[in-house]
Design a protein around this motif. Structure first.
Motif, PDB file in Angstrom:
ATOM      1  N   GLU A  28      79.725  69.669  37.452  1.00  0.00           N
ATOM      2  CA  GLU A  28      80.057  69.249  36.096  1.00  0.00           C
ATOM      3  C   GLU A  28      79.048  69.811  35.095  1.00  0.00           C
ATOM      4  O   GLU A  28      79.415  70.232  33.990  1.00  0.00           O
ATOM      5  N   ILE A  29      77.771  69.832  35.482  1.00  0.00           N
ATOM      6  CA  ILE A  29      76.736  70.399  34.602  1.00  0.00           C
ATOM      7  C   ILE A  29      76.985  71.881  34.368  1.00  0.00           C
ATOM      8  O   ILE A  29      76.870  72.386  33.241  1.00  0.00           O
TER       9      ILE A  29
ATOM     10  N   LYS B 207      80.979  76.279  29.326  1.00  0.00           N
ATOM     11  CA  LYS B 207      81.802  76.001  28.153  1.00  0.00           C
ATOM     12  C   LYS B 207      80.990  76.173  26.881  1.00  0.00           C
ATOM     13  O   LYS B 207      81.480  76.724  25.880  1.00  0.00           O
ATOM     14  N   GLU B 208      79.729  75.703  26.892  1.00  0.00           N
ATOM     15  CA  GLU B 208      78.870  75.862  25.727  1.00  0.00           C
ATOM     16  C   GLU B 208      78.579  77.317  25.451  1.00  0.00           C
ATOM     17  O   GLU B 208      78.577  77.764  24.294  1.00  0.00           O
ATOM     18  N   GLU B 209      78.317  78.124  26.530  1.00  0.00           N
ATOM     19  CA  GLU B 209      78.054  79.547  26.357  1.00  0.00           C
ATOM     20  C   GLU B 209      79.281  80.268  25.828  1.00  0.00           C
ATOM     21  O   GLU B 209      79.189  81.148  24.973  1.00  0.00           O
TER      22      GLU B 209
ATOM     23  N   LYS C  64      82.118  82.800  21.113  1.00  0.00           N
ATOM     24  CA  LYS C  64      83.232  82.847  20.164  1.00  0.00           C
ATOM     25  C   LYS C  64      82.734  82.677  18.738  1.00  0.00           C
ATOM     26  O   LYS C  64      83.292  83.250  17.807  1.00  0.00           O
ATOM     27  N   ASN C  65      81.692  81.925  18.560  1.00  0.00           N
ATOM     28  CA  ASN C  65      81.188  81.658  17.223  1.00  0.00           C
ATOM     29  C   ASN C  65      80.281  82.760  16.689  1.00  0.00           C
ATOM     30  O   ASN C  65      79.907  82.748  15.526  1.00  0.00           O
TER      31      ASN C  65
END
Length: 242
Positions: A166-167, A173-175, A180-181
């Motif tokens: 899960e970590i 997902k954060e990366e 994308k940003n």
């Protein structure tokens, strides 16, 4: 005939007075003879006692028939103790039928109350020991922990692997979201027009204007460049010696 002497009750029985310790007597009526006797146990731990008040009424043919009896009050007794006392009175009355029996009945009740106090003391001691054992066991668990078995190890590993996965998912997902940003240079210029003049502002803030020699930027085709190998004076050996 019943008399009161301090807290001891003297009962006329068998042609003589017999003393009941730790009892008090109260005559309620003479016809029929009705009275109460309050019986108190011997002092237990911390001077704790139990107590009950018995009410007796002589029947017309007493002692050839049992007296009427009941418990009118009690202190520090459980319901099951009260039930046991009533059964005890019934048993003693039947066994002593035909004889004056108040002394015998009250004595039996007083002995029962003394036993009750002893039982309370024993019960408290057992509860205290049980609490001490539980405290010791809790202390052992604190220092030794839970014994590892194959079963609880596999359960722990499965939980640990799930948490680790899960970590990793959250990190990925954060990366991905961070990628994308991220904006390109063109997007930055489109969003902030001040970037168009940033270089000019930098030069102006550096002080004065900058002179540019345009001759340095003439067309490359106008320059005559000779290949080193076509130069008659070219000597690779001399280059190495330098």
């Amino acid at each position: 005939m019943l008399l009161v002497v301090k807290k001891d009750t003297r009962v006329f029985s068998g042609g003589c007075f017999r003393v009941l310790k730790r009892c008090s007597f109260l005559l309620l009526s003479e016809k029929p003879t009705t009275f109460t006797i309050t019986v108190t146990s011997e002092a237990g731990e911390n001077d704790e006692t139990v107590q009950t008040t018995l009410k007796f009424t002589y029947r017309e043919k007493y002692p050839d028939e049992t007296p009427l009896y009941e418990i009118v009050s009690q202190e520090n007794l459980e319901d099951n103790d009260v039930t046991d006392i009533i059964k005890l009175l019934e048993q003693q009355a039947e066994e002593n039928l035909g004889m004056v029996m108040i002394f015998t009945l009250v004595s039996a009740v007083q002995e029962k109350l003394n036993e009750t106090v002893d039982q309370m003391k024993t019960r408290r001691e057992e509860e205290k020991k049980q609490k001490e054992l539980e405290a010791e066991e809790e202390e052992k668990q604190r220092f030794h922990g839970t014994p590892v078995t194959i079963e609880n190890f596999l359960n722990w590993k499965a939980k640990f692997d799930a948490e680790l996965l899960e970590i990793k998912r959250k990190k990925m997902k954060e990366e991905e979201q961070a990628g994308k940003n991220k904006l390109s240079g063109k997007q930055l210029f489109e969003m902030d027009h001040n970037l168009d003049t940033s270089d000019i502002q930098f030069l102006e803030e550096a002080g004065n204007s900058v002179e540019v020699d345009e001759s340095l930027f003439q067309e490359m085709d106008d320059l005559e460049l000779e290949d080193e190998e076509d130069d008659p004076d070219y000597n690779p050996v001399n280059l190495d010696s330098d």
